[in-house]
Design a protein around this motif. Structure first.
Motif, PDB file in Angstrom:
ATOM      1  N   GLN A  49      14.142   3.186  -4.423  1.00 16.01           N
ATOM      2  CA  GLN A  49      13.314   1.980  -4.380  1.00 16.01           C
ATOM      3  C   GLN A  49      12.852   1.595  -5.782  1.00 16.01           C
ATOM      4  O   GLN A  49      12.464   2.458  -6.574  1.00 16.01           O
ATOM      5  CB  GLN A  49      12.082   2.191  -3.507  1.00 16.01           C
ATOM      6  N   ILE A  50      12.874   0.285  -6.031  1.00 15.24           N
ATOM      7  CA  ILE A  50      12.415  -0.256  -7.304  1.00 15.24           C
ATOM      8  C   ILE A  50      11.225  -1.157  -7.020  1.00 15.24           C
ATOM      9  O   ILE A  50      11.271  -2.011  -6.139  1.00 15.24           O
ATOM     10  CB  ILE A  50      13.540  -1.057  -7.999  1.00 15.24           C
ATOM     11  N   PHE A  51      10.162  -0.939  -7.769  1.00 22.23           N
ATOM     12  CA  PHE A  51       8.942  -1.732  -7.628  1.00 22.23           C
ATOM     13  C   PHE A  51       8.909  -2.790  -8.728  1.00 22.23           C
ATOM     14  O   PHE A  51       9.057  -2.457  -9.901  1.00 22.23           O
ATOM     15  CB  PHE A  51       7.705  -0.838  -7.754  1.00 22.23           C
ATOM     16  N   GLY A  79      10.222   3.590  -7.880  1.00 26.61           N
ATOM     17  CA  GLY A  79       9.079   4.013  -7.070  1.00 26.61           C
ATOM     18  C   GLY A  79       8.791   5.500  -7.195  1.00 26.61           C
ATOM     19  O   GLY A  79       7.669   5.936  -6.967  1.00 26.61           O
ATOM     20  N   GLY A  80       9.806   6.284  -7.569  1.00 24.52           N
ATOM     21  CA  GLY A  80       9.616   7.724  -7.733  1.00 24.52           C
ATOM     22  C   GLY A  80       8.942   8.122  -9.035  1.00 24.52           C
ATOM     23  O   GLY A  80       8.667   9.298  -9.259  1.00 24.52           O
ATOM     24  N   TYR A  81       8.654   7.150  -9.897  1.00 31.55           N
ATOM     25  CA  TYR A  81       7.941   7.463 -11.138  1.00 31.55           C
ATOM     26  C   TYR A  81       6.547   7.972 -10.815  1.00 31.55           C
ATOM     27  O   TYR A  81       5.842   7.409  -9.982  1.00 31.55           O
ATOM     28  CB  TYR A  81       7.803   6.217 -12.011  1.00 31.55           C
ATOM     29  N   THR A  82       6.134   9.007 -11.530  1.00 29.21           N
ATOM     30  CA  THR A  82       4.742   9.446 -11.435  1.00 29.21           C
ATOM     31  C   THR A  82       3.895   8.490 -12.273  1.00 29.21           C
ATOM     32  O   THR A  82       4.415   7.763 -13.125  1.00 29.21           O
ATOM     33  CB  THR A  82       4.591  10.894 -11.936  1.00 29.21           C
ATOM     34  N   GLU A  89      -2.454  12.426 -12.960  1.00 23.43           N
ATOM     35  CA  GLU A  89      -1.425  11.399 -12.813  1.00 23.43           C
ATOM     36  C   GLU A  89      -0.019  11.994 -12.752  1.00 23.43           C
ATOM     37  O   GLU A  89       0.912  11.337 -12.280  1.00 23.43           O
ATOM     38  CB  GLU A  89      -1.526  10.377 -13.939  1.00 23.43           C
ATOM     39  N   LEU A  90       0.150  13.226 -13.207  1.00 24.47           N
ATOM     40  CA  LEU A  90       1.463  13.883 -13.138  1.00 24.47           C
ATOM     41  C   LEU A  90       1.842  14.259 -11.712  1.00 24.47           C
ATOM     42  O   LEU A  90       3.013  14.481 -11.425  1.00 24.47           O
ATOM     43  CB  LEU A  90       1.461  15.156 -14.000  1.00 24.47           C
ATOM     44  N   ASP A  91       0.850  14.340 -10.836  1.00 21.71           N
ATOM     45  CA  ASP A  91       1.077  14.783  -9.458  1.00 21.71           C
ATOM     46  C   ASP A  91       1.269  13.641  -8.471  1.00 21.71           C
ATOM     47  O   ASP A  91       1.452  13.889  -7.284  1.00 21.71           O
ATOM     48  CB  ASP A  91      -0.109  15.630  -8.973  1.00 21.71           C
ATOM     49  N   VAL A  92       1.213  12.390  -8.941  1.00 19.71           N
ATOM     50  CA  VAL A  92       1.189  11.256  -8.012  1.00 19.71           C
ATOM     51  C   VAL A  92       2.311  10.278  -8.332  1.00 19.71           C
ATOM     52  O   VAL A  92       2.395   9.753  -9.443  1.00 19.71           O
ATOM     53  CB  VAL A  92      -0.176  10.525  -8.088  1.00 19.71           C
ATOM     54  N   ARG A  93       3.146  10.060  -7.323  1.00 20.76           N
ATOM     55  CA  ARG A  93       4.230   9.083  -7.457  1.00 20.76           C
ATOM     56  C   ARG A  93       3.719   7.694  -7.115  1.00 20.76           C
ATOM     57  O   ARG A  93       2.870   7.519  -6.237  1.00 20.76           O
ATOM     58  CB  ARG A  93       5.376   9.431  -6.508  1.00 20.76           C
ATOM     59  N   LEU A  94       4.294   6.696  -7.782  1.00 20.83           N
ATOM     60  CA  LEU A  94       3.931   5.305  -7.545  1.00 20.83           C
ATOM     61  C   LEU A  94       4.111   4.941  -6.075  1.00 20.83           C
ATOM     62  O   LEU A  94       3.214   4.363  -5.459  1.00 20.83           O
ATOM     63  CB  LEU A  94       4.794   4.394  -8.438  1.00 20.83           C
ATOM     64  N   LEU A 100       0.046  -5.837  -9.971  1.00 21.09           N
ATOM     65  CA  LEU A 100       0.364  -6.324  -8.642  1.00 21.09           C
ATOM     66  C   LEU A 100       1.794  -5.916  -8.320  1.00 21.09           C
ATOM     67  O   LEU A 100       2.707  -6.179  -9.114  1.00 21.09           O
ATOM     68  CB  LEU A 100       0.239  -7.852  -8.585  1.00 21.09           C
ATOM     69  N   VAL A 101       1.978  -5.283  -7.152  1.00 20.26           N
ATOM     70  CA  VAL A 101       3.322  -4.967  -6.691  1.00 20.26           C
ATOM     71  C   VAL A 101       3.852  -6.227  -6.011  1.00 20.26           C
ATOM     72  O   VAL A 101       3.507  -6.530  -4.878  1.00 20.26           O
ATOM     73  CB  VAL A 101       3.337  -3.770  -5.714  1.00 20.26           C
ATOM     74  N   GLU A 102       4.666  -6.981  -6.749  1.00 22.83           N
ATOM     75  CA  GLU A 102       5.182  -8.244  -6.234  1.00 22.83           C
ATOM     76  C   GLU A 102       6.281  -8.038  -5.206  1.00 22.83           C
ATOM     77  O   GLU A 102       6.427  -8.838  -4.278  1.00 22.83           O
ATOM     78  CB  GLU A 102       5.740  -9.102  -7.378  1.00 22.83           C
ATOM     79  N   ASP A 103       7.074  -6.978  -5.381  1.00 23.76           N
ATOM     80  CA  ASP A 103       8.187  -6.746  -4.474  1.00 23.76           C
ATOM     81  C   ASP A 103       8.616  -5.287  -4.559  1.00 23.76           C
ATOM     82  O   ASP A 103       8.334  -4.603  -5.554  1.00 23.76           O
ATOM     83  CB  ASP A 103       9.362  -7.661  -4.844  1.00 23.76           C
ATOM     84  N   VAL A 104       9.274  -4.830  -3.506  1.00 27.65           N
ATOM     85  CA  VAL A 104       9.905  -3.519  -3.481  1.00 27.65           C
ATOM     86  C   VAL A 104      11.310  -3.752  -2.943  1.00 27.65           C
ATOM     87  O   VAL A 104      11.478  -4.381  -1.896  1.00 27.65           O
ATOM     88  CB  VAL A 104       9.137  -2.522  -2.585  1.00 27.65           C
ATOM     89  N   CYS A 105      12.311  -3.273  -3.672  1.00 23.81           N
ATOM     90  CA  CYS A 105      13.692  -3.508  -3.253  1.00 23.81           C
ATOM     91  C   CYS A 105      14.530  -2.271  -3.560  1.00 23.81           C
ATOM     92  O   CYS A 105      14.082  -1.353  -4.233  1.00 23.81           O
ATOM     93  CB  CYS A 105      14.263  -4.739  -3.955  1.00 23.81           C
ATOM     94  N   ALA A 106      15.750  -2.282  -3.070  1.00 23.54           N
ATOM     95  CA  ALA A 106      16.679  -1.188  -3.357  1.00 23.54           C
ATOM     96  C   ALA A 106      17.185  -1.330  -4.781  1.00 23.54           C
ATOM     97  O   ALA A 106      17.391  -2.442  -5.278  1.00 23.54           O
ATOM     98  CB  ALA A 106      17.843  -1.219  -2.371  1.00 23.54           C
ATOM     99  N   ALA A 107      17.411  -0.211  -5.421  1.00 20.53           N
ATOM    100  CA  ALA A 107      17.942  -0.215  -6.781  1.00 20.53           C
ATOM    101  C   ALA A 107      19.358  -0.783  -6.786  1.00 20.53           C
ATOM    102  O   ALA A 107      20.140  -0.537  -5.873  1.00 20.53           O
ATOM    103  CB  ALA A 107      17.951   1.206  -7.348  1.00 20.53           C
ATOM    104  N   ASP A 108      19.646  -1.547  -7.804  1.00 20.10           N
ATOM    105  CA  ASP A 108      21.003  -2.048  -8.024  1.00 20.10           C
ATOM    106  C   ASP A 108      21.731  -0.967  -8.817  1.00 20.10           C
ATOM    107  O   ASP A 108      21.310  -0.633  -9.937  1.00 20.10           O
ATOM    108  CB  ASP A 108      20.950  -3.363  -8.805  1.00 20.10           C
ATOM    109  N   PRO A 109      22.807  -0.395  -8.281  1.00 25.07           N
ATOM    110  CA  PRO A 109      23.483   0.703  -8.994  1.00 25.07           C
ATOM    111  C   PRO A 109      24.057   0.295 -10.355  1.00 25.07           C
ATOM    112  O   PRO A 109      24.344   1.149 -11.185  1.00 25.07           O
ATOM    113  CB  PRO A 109      24.602   1.137  -8.035  1.00 25.07           C
TER     114      PRO A 109
END
Length: 181
Positions: free
Chosen positions: A4-6, A27-30, A73-78, A103-112
């Motif tokens: 997921q990409i935020f 989205g997996g970024y801490t 903040e190292l323990d928490v993913r976005l 503001l999280v405007e959108d969440v979508c699948a990553a474009d490979p």
């Protein structure tokens, strides 16, 4: 499941004309990595303390003395604390007190075919470090644009000839984000 990409809109509060960035962040970024994205997107140099506030909970670098009650903040993913439509806050430099609205405007699948993080858009250069927060930045802008202002020459000398408060190019920011985040 695809990554997921935020899409985040980062707006610096208390500053006119507005300074903002639109970035794509996994989205997996801490939150410590989101911190680095904000730093590079706005043009900060990570010289000062910072914190996030999400739903009334503070995240940041834990204080070894225990004076500041923040979650690490190292323990928490976005993607564990926000979703599409969420708003959260980032404060940088507790002396100058730069507040950022995210503001999280959108969440979508990553474009490979794409690389993340990336900066899509934005307006205006970020304020220089240690300018004195929003009030100091207003003074800088007033002096910058008025050769008759008593601080015009000093401010121009301090900031340098390359600073253009109206300029922003997302391309170099994306390159920097991909290299450093």
């Amino acid at each position: 499941m695809p990554r997921q990409i935020f899409q985040l809109r980062i707006s610096l509060t208390g500053v006119r004309p507005s300074i903002w960035r639109r970035v794509l962040v996994p989205g997996g970024y801490t939150l410590d990595r989101v911190h680095r994205v904000v730093q590079h997107a706005v043009g900060w140099r990570d010289c000062h303390l910072h914190s996030f506030e999400v739903d009334g909970i503070q995240y940041g670098e834990p204080d070894p003395d225990g004076d500041l009650a923040v979650h690490d903040e190292l323990d928490v993913r976005l993607d564990a604390v926000v979703g599409k439509g969420s708003r959260f806050h980032y404060t940088y430099d507790f002396g100058d007190w730069w507040e950022h609205d995210l503001l999280v405007e959108d969440v979508c699948a990553a474009d490979p075919r794409e690389r993340y993080p990336a900066c899509l858009d934005g307006e205006r250069a970020g304020p220089p470090e240690d300018v004195g927060g929003p009030d100091g930045y207003r003074v800088l802008l007033a002096a910058w644009g008025d050769p008759g202002h008593p601080e015009h020459r000093d401010m121009r000398a301090w900031v340098g000839d390359r600073f253009d408060p109206a300029a922003f190019d997302p391309g170099p920011v994306s390159t920097l984000l991909r290299r450093l985040c």
